[in-house]
Design an enzyme around this catalytic site. Structure first.
Site, short mmCIF file in Angstrom:
data_model
loop_
_atom_site.label_atom_id
_atom_site.label_comp_id
_atom_site.label_asym_id
_atom_site.label_seq_id
_atom_site.Cartn_x
_atom_site.Cartn_y
_atom_site.Cartn_z
N GLY A 1 26.04 56.47 -13.51
CA GLY A 1 25.02 57.52 -13.39
C GLY A 1 25.28 58.40 -12.18
O GLY A 1 26.24 58.21 -11.44
N LYS B 1 16.48 51.23 -17.88
CA LYS B 1 17.81 51.76 -17.64
C LYS B 1 18.40 52.22 -18.97
O LYS B 1 17.89 51.92 -20.03
CB LYS B 1 18.72 50.67 -17.02
CG LYS B 1 18.40 50.42 -15.55
CD LYS B 1 19.35 49.43 -14.88
CE LYS B 1 20.81 49.69 -15.06
NZ LYS B 1 21.27 51.03 -14.67
N GLU C 1 25.86 47.45 -18.52
CA GLU C 1 25.13 47.33 -17.25
C GLU C 1 24.38 46.00 -17.18
O GLU C 1 24.36 45.34 -16.15
CB GLU C 1 24.14 48.49 -17.09
CG GLU C 1 24.82 49.81 -16.82
CD GLU C 1 23.86 50.99 -16.82
OE1 GLU C 1 24.22 52.02 -16.23
OE2 GLU C 1 22.77 50.90 -17.40
C1 5RP Z 1 22.97 54.61 -17.19
C2 5RP Z 1 21.84 54.15 -16.34
C3 5RP Z 1 21.66 54.83 -15.03
O1 5RP Z 1 21.73 53.88 -14.03
C4 5RP Z 1 20.33 55.49 -15.03
O2 5RP Z 1 20.27 56.36 -16.14
C5 5RP Z 1 20.09 56.27 -13.74
O3 5RP Z 1 20.98 57.32 -13.68
P1 5RP Z 1 20.91 58.44 -12.57
O4 5RP Z 1 21.26 57.79 -11.29
O5 5RP Z 1 21.90 59.47 -13.04
O6 5RP Z 1 19.49 58.98 -12.58
O7 5RP Z 1 21.10 53.26 -16.67
O8 5RP Z 1 22.99 53.92 -18.41
#
Ligand code: 5RP
Length: 229
Positions: free
Chosen positions: A30, A97, A106
């Site tokens: 992310g 997430k 993840e």
């Molecule tokens: C990806 C995720 C990311 O950790 C989550 O979407 C947060 O992302 P960002 O730091 O871009 O806001 O779960 O699958």
């Protein structure tokens, strides 16, 4: 006041300080994890020796480009730490997430770690989960039946197949993502169990009691560590 990007950079750099020489760590996905990876890349260039297990192909690619040693989870064994972002964090440390579509890997990497540390800007903190649509990873075969069962059981108010340019979004593990909309998630733990009971559901973006520590950045430049029971 800092921009959202500057806040993410702050927490990414802060979290890099948790990574000690010789550690094998899970590396998140992310826009917040991006800054952590960049900082680790800089430290590796200065001599830090670590091994990372990426939580997505994108993260693995970036880590390699920055000269960070990348390994496979099966070869690594138990990880000291995983550092990853989140879409929502409630006061108990329960998470949504998967906004980036990497939730399956993840969750596997987090579960293989002694600790999951979350890095996020303060906007991700919520009183109750559910404003951010919950990503649910499903097998493409018969996915409309999964949608039907979610609707029949009244598990959420609306289910949307995630698409990119008119085509289904395909995860690193060749699955689809259903984004489930809620007003609020009243009982995240039960919802997670119910969703897992539907054949075709591979994993949900609900991370229940998987983290005890979140590093939160604020617009005034503060970075604070929040601990959960
Ligand atoms: C990806 C995720 C990311 O950790 C989550 O979407 C947060 O992302 P960002 O730091 O871009 O806001 O779960 O699958």
């Amino acid at each position: 006041m800092l921009s959202r990007e500057e806040i993410k950079k702050n927490v990414g750099i802060y979290a890099a300080g948790l990574v000690k020489p010789g550690m094998a760590i899970g590396l998140g996905t992310g826009t917040t994890a991006y800054w952590l990876i960049k900082e680790l890349g800089a430290r590796v260039k200065e001599g830090l020796q670590i091994m990372v297990i990426p939580t997505s192909a994108k993260t693995g690619q970036l880590a390699k480009e920055l000269g960070i040693a990348v390994s496979d989870l099966n070869a690594a064994g138990e990880l000291a730490l995983t550092i990853d972002g989140a879409d929502e964090i409630d006061p108990e440390g329960q998470l949504i997430k998967g906004g980036g579509g990497a939730l399956l890997q993840e969750k596997i990497v987090a579960a293989a770690s002694r600790e999951l540390v979350i890095i996020a800007d303060s906007s991700k903190q919520v009183d109750q989960l559910g404003k951010f649509p919950l990503p649910v990873e499903v097998i493409p075969f018969g996915y409309k039946q999964v949608i039907r069962q979610i609707n029949q059981q009244g598990l959420c108010s609306k289910v949307i197949l995630r698409q990119v340019n008119g085509y289904p979004f395909i995860t690193d593990h060749s699955h689809y993502i259903l984004d489930c909309e809620f007003v609020k998630i009243e009982d995240a733990s039960s919802l997670n169990v119910l969703l897992h009971g539907i054949p075709g559901v591979v994993e949900t973006g609900l991370f229940i009691h998987m983290t005890k520590r979140a590093i939160i950045g604020y617009p005034d430049g503060r970075v604070e560590v929040t601990m959960y029971k």
